[in-house]
Design a protein around this motif. Structure first.
Motif, mmCIF file in Angstrom:
data_model
loop_
_atom_site.group_PDB
_atom_site.id
_atom_site.type_symbol
_atom_site.label_atom_id
_atom_site.label_comp_id
_atom_site.label_asym_id
_atom_site.label_seq_id
_atom_site.Cartn_x
_atom_site.Cartn_y
_atom_site.Cartn_z
ATOM 1 N N GLY A 110 0.857 -1.190 0.000
ATOM 2 C CA GLY A 110 0.000 0.000 0.000
ATOM 3 C C GLY A 110 0.887 1.232 0.000
ATOM 4 O O GLY A 110 2.030 1.164 0.447
ATOM 5 N N VAL A 111 0.367 2.345 -0.501
ATOM 6 C CA VAL A 111 1.192 3.556 -0.550
ATOM 7 C C VAL A 111 1.322 4.173 0.844
ATOM 8 O O VAL A 111 0.542 3.874 1.736
ATOM 9 C CB VAL A 111 0.638 4.612 -1.559
ATOM 10 C CG1 VAL A 111 0.531 4.029 -2.954
ATOM 11 C CG2 VAL A 111 -0.696 5.140 -1.104
ATOM 12 N N ASN A 112 2.315 5.030 1.019
ATOM 13 C CA ASN A 112 2.551 5.661 2.312
ATOM 14 C C ASN A 112 1.378 6.526 2.738
ATOM 15 O O ASN A 112 0.778 7.205 1.917
ATOM 16 C CB ASN A 112 3.791 6.553 2.255
ATOM 17 C CG ASN A 112 5.037 5.731 2.050
ATOM 18 O OD1 ASN A 112 5.101 4.579 2.483
ATOM 19 N ND2 ASN A 112 6.011 6.307 1.376
ATOM 20 N N GLY A 113 1.104 6.484 4.013
ATOM 21 C CA GLY A 113 0.078 7.358 4.554
ATOM 22 C C GLY A 113 -1.315 6.751 4.610
ATOM 23 O O GLY A 113 -2.218 7.339 5.212
ATOM 24 N N LEU A 258 -12.182 4.767 8.128
ATOM 25 C CA LEU A 258 -13.609 4.919 7.846
ATOM 26 C C LEU A 258 -14.299 5.748 8.914
ATOM 27 O O LEU A 258 -15.404 6.245 8.703
ATOM 28 C CB LEU A 258 -14.266 3.542 7.720
ATOM 29 C CG LEU A 258 -13.793 2.760 6.492
ATOM 30 C CD1 LEU A 258 -14.326 1.337 6.518
ATOM 31 C CD2 LEU A 258 -14.235 3.460 5.203
ATOM 32 N N ASP A 259 -13.638 5.901 10.053
ATOM 33 C CA ASP A 259 -14.241 6.663 11.147
ATOM 34 C C ASP A 259 -14.275 8.165 10.879
ATOM 35 O O ASP A 259 -15.202 8.853 11.276
ATOM 36 C CB ASP A 259 -13.484 6.409 12.456
ATOM 37 C CG ASP A 259 -11.973 6.614 12.289
ATOM 38 O OD1 ASP A 259 -11.411 6.029 11.359
ATOM 39 O OD2 ASP A 259 -11.390 7.362 13.085
ATOM 40 N N GLY A 260 -13.265 8.690 10.176
ATOM 41 C CA GLY A 260 -13.189 10.140 10.044
ATOM 42 C C GLY A 260 -13.815 10.660 8.770
ATOM 43 O O GLY A 260 -13.615 11.808 8.403
ATOM 44 N N GLY A 284 -10.419 3.651 13.486
ATOM 45 C CA GLY A 284 -9.831 4.558 14.470
ATOM 46 C C GLY A 284 -8.339 4.325 14.581
ATOM 47 O O GLY A 284 -7.783 3.465 13.903
ATOM 48 N N GLU A 285 -7.700 5.124 15.454
ATOM 49 C CA GLU A 285 -6.246 5.077 15.532
ATOM 50 C C GLU A 285 -5.725 4.104 16.590
ATOM 51 O O GLU A 285 -4.528 3.874 16.682
ATOM 52 C CB GLU A 285 -5.712 6.483 15.828
ATOM 53 C CG GLU A 285 -5.966 7.442 14.676
ATOM 54 C CD GLU A 285 -5.289 8.775 14.897
ATOM 55 O OE1 GLU A 285 -4.214 8.987 14.317
ATOM 56 O OE2 GLU A 285 -5.845 9.591 15.653
ATOM 57 N N ASN A 286 -6.627 3.581 17.409
ATOM 58 C CA ASN A 286 -6.173 2.723 18.500
ATOM 59 C C ASN A 286 -6.057 1.257 18.097
ATOM 60 O O ASN A 286 -6.592 0.833 17.079
ATOM 61 C CB ASN A 286 -7.114 2.855 19.696
ATOM 62 C CG ASN A 286 -7.070 4.264 20.247
ATOM 63 O OD1 ASN A 286 -5.996 4.862 20.318
ATOM 64 N ND2 ASN A 286 -8.231 4.785 20.587
HETATM 65 P P1 GDP Z 1 1.490 4.360 6.600
HETATM 66 O O1 GDP Z 1 2.377 5.457 6.102
HETATM 67 O O2 GDP Z 1 0.662 3.783 5.515
HETATM 68 O O3 GDP Z 1 2.212 3.328 7.375
HETATM 69 O O4 GDP Z 1 0.426 5.062 7.537
HETATM 70 P P2 GDP Z 1 0.335 5.116 9.124
HETATM 71 O O5 GDP Z 1 -0.002 3.788 9.670
HETATM 72 O O6 GDP Z 1 1.505 5.817 9.678
HETATM 73 O O7 GDP Z 1 -0.982 6.008 9.291
HETATM 74 C C1 GDP Z 1 -1.048 7.334 8.825
HETATM 75 C C2 GDP Z 1 -1.989 8.112 9.750
HETATM 76 O O8 GDP Z 1 -3.303 7.604 9.653
HETATM 77 C C3 GDP Z 1 -1.613 8.010 11.215
HETATM 78 O O9 GDP Z 1 -1.811 9.254 11.814
HETATM 79 C C4 GDP Z 1 -2.608 6.985 11.767
HETATM 80 O O10 GDP Z 1 -2.888 7.172 13.134
HETATM 81 C C5 GDP Z 1 -3.821 7.260 10.928
HETATM 82 N N1 GDP Z 1 -4.705 6.088 10.794
HETATM 83 C C6 GDP Z 1 -4.411 4.851 10.359
HETATM 84 N N2 GDP Z 1 -5.514 4.055 10.347
HETATM 85 C C7 GDP Z 1 -6.538 4.821 10.807
HETATM 86 C C8 GDP Z 1 -7.948 4.600 11.014
HETATM 87 O O11 GDP Z 1 -8.525 3.529 10.780
HETATM 88 N N3 GDP Z 1 -8.667 5.670 11.468
HETATM 89 C C9 GDP Z 1 -8.086 6.878 11.732
HETATM 90 N N4 GDP Z 1 -8.871 7.863 12.167
HETATM 91 N N5 GDP Z 1 -6.790 7.122 11.526
HETATM 92 C C10 GDP Z 1 -6.020 6.121 11.081
#
Ligand code: GDP
Length: 304
Positions: A110-113, A258-260, A284-286
């Protein structure tokens, strides 16, 4: 319920749009159907899937002659759930690790972020809570932050992370991870990779090399190639799914954030159109905010 809460924004938005579409109308007629089509498309369900849903409701109206607008939510719920059921493999609620070999290897792309690292952390947490021994591999060696983040998640959840220095060969990290995991009797290995979609050939070669090298330790690896998509990007997530499928064989999807967002309808379109099952949704983030995707529960939450 967490699902209801997580989907709140999408639900509110869809509900408001439907209310506007049926305001002052008692029966579902052509005008209502036109408006409904627009509601679904602007809710990121996607054009093809929207047209299928509208067609089903049209048939229902033709059959029943009179369909009250007050029933529209229920009808949508039923028709979408049955559409998704017809076009998909079974629900994943009872999914368990296969028992014929260890470790079960998940390669995450998957892409970054998009929430890749977070999803890996959440998965590790769930497997660990289920009593499984988990190893993580930091094979996104392209960005220092990626390695740091997965290490943080490893500490948070309490599972080992295998890493090398930045810029190391991702295939070498994957090999090390599987070797350690196997030697220590791990049940599950989750490997993070760099998702540089702008360099398709590079990405394709890198993933192929990772897969080939992993097989030297675990012949079945990877058991699963999971693509992580950011649901809040709506139709972009759809496009990314298509692009990644062209680069590597994807076997499962995780749709995050999907939460935001009010764009949760994208899960319906992706679930209908792609031949790859949506396996997890991020709400969510948890650590606990990851759920196995169940079509019926999803649709019930959205239109309930
Ligand atoms: P990566 O670069 O693909 O590894 O992305 P990260 O795992 O670092 O996530 C990027 C941002 O998205 C972070 O601030 C996470 O907390 C947030 N994030 C990831 N999944 C979710 C989610 O399901 N819901 C919410 N609200 N934020 C998420």
């Amino acid at each position: 319920e967490t699902l209801d809460k997580g989907l709140e924004k999408t639900k509110t938005s869809v509900f408001e749009k439907i209310s506007r579409a049926i305001a002052g109308k008692n029966t579902v007629d052509d005008d209502v159907l036109d408006d409904l089509e627009e509601v679904l498309i602007t809710s990121d369900v996607g054009v093809d899937t929207t047209l299928k849903i509208i067609e089903r409701i049209q048939q229902r109206v033709a059959r029943d002659k009179y369909v009250s607008t007050s029933e529209l939510n229920n009808i949508l719920r039923e028709e979408i759930a049955s559409l998704l059921e017809e076009n998909n493999t079974g629900d994943l609620d009872d999914w368990e690790l296969p028992s014929d070999h260890k470790p079960y290897v998940i390669l995450v792309v998957g892409v970054n972020g998009v929430g890749k690292t977070t999803t890996i952390g959440k998965l590790a947490y769930q497997f660990k809570r289920a009593g499984k021994k988990v190893y993580l591999g930091a094979a996104d060696t392209f960005r220092a932050a990626a390695v740091e983040q997965i290490v943080i998640w490893g500490e948070r959840v309490g599972v080992p992370v295998v890493k090398q220095q930045m810029g190391a060969d991702p295939a070498s990290v994957a090999f090390d991870t599987l070797a350690s995991a196997k030697a220590n009797g791990a049940d599950v290995v989750i490997i993070d990779t760099a998702g540089r979609l702008h360099n398709k050939v590079g990405l394709m070669n890198e993933l192929k090399k990772i897969k080939d090298v992993m097989k030297k330790v675990v012949p079945e690896a990877p058991d699963e190639v999971m693509l992580v998509l950011d649901g809040s990007t709506g139709q972009n997530a759809f496009e990314q799914a298509k692009q990644f499928s062209a680069v590597t064989e994807v076997s499962s999807l995780a749709i995050t954030k999907l939460d935001g967002t009010a764009k949760g309808g994208v899960v319906i379109g992706i679930s209908d159109q792609l031949k790859v099952p949506v396996k997890y949704i991020g709400l969510g983030e948890n650590m606990e905010d990851l759920q196995l995707f169940n079509r019926r529960n999803f649709v019930d939450s959205l239109f309930g």
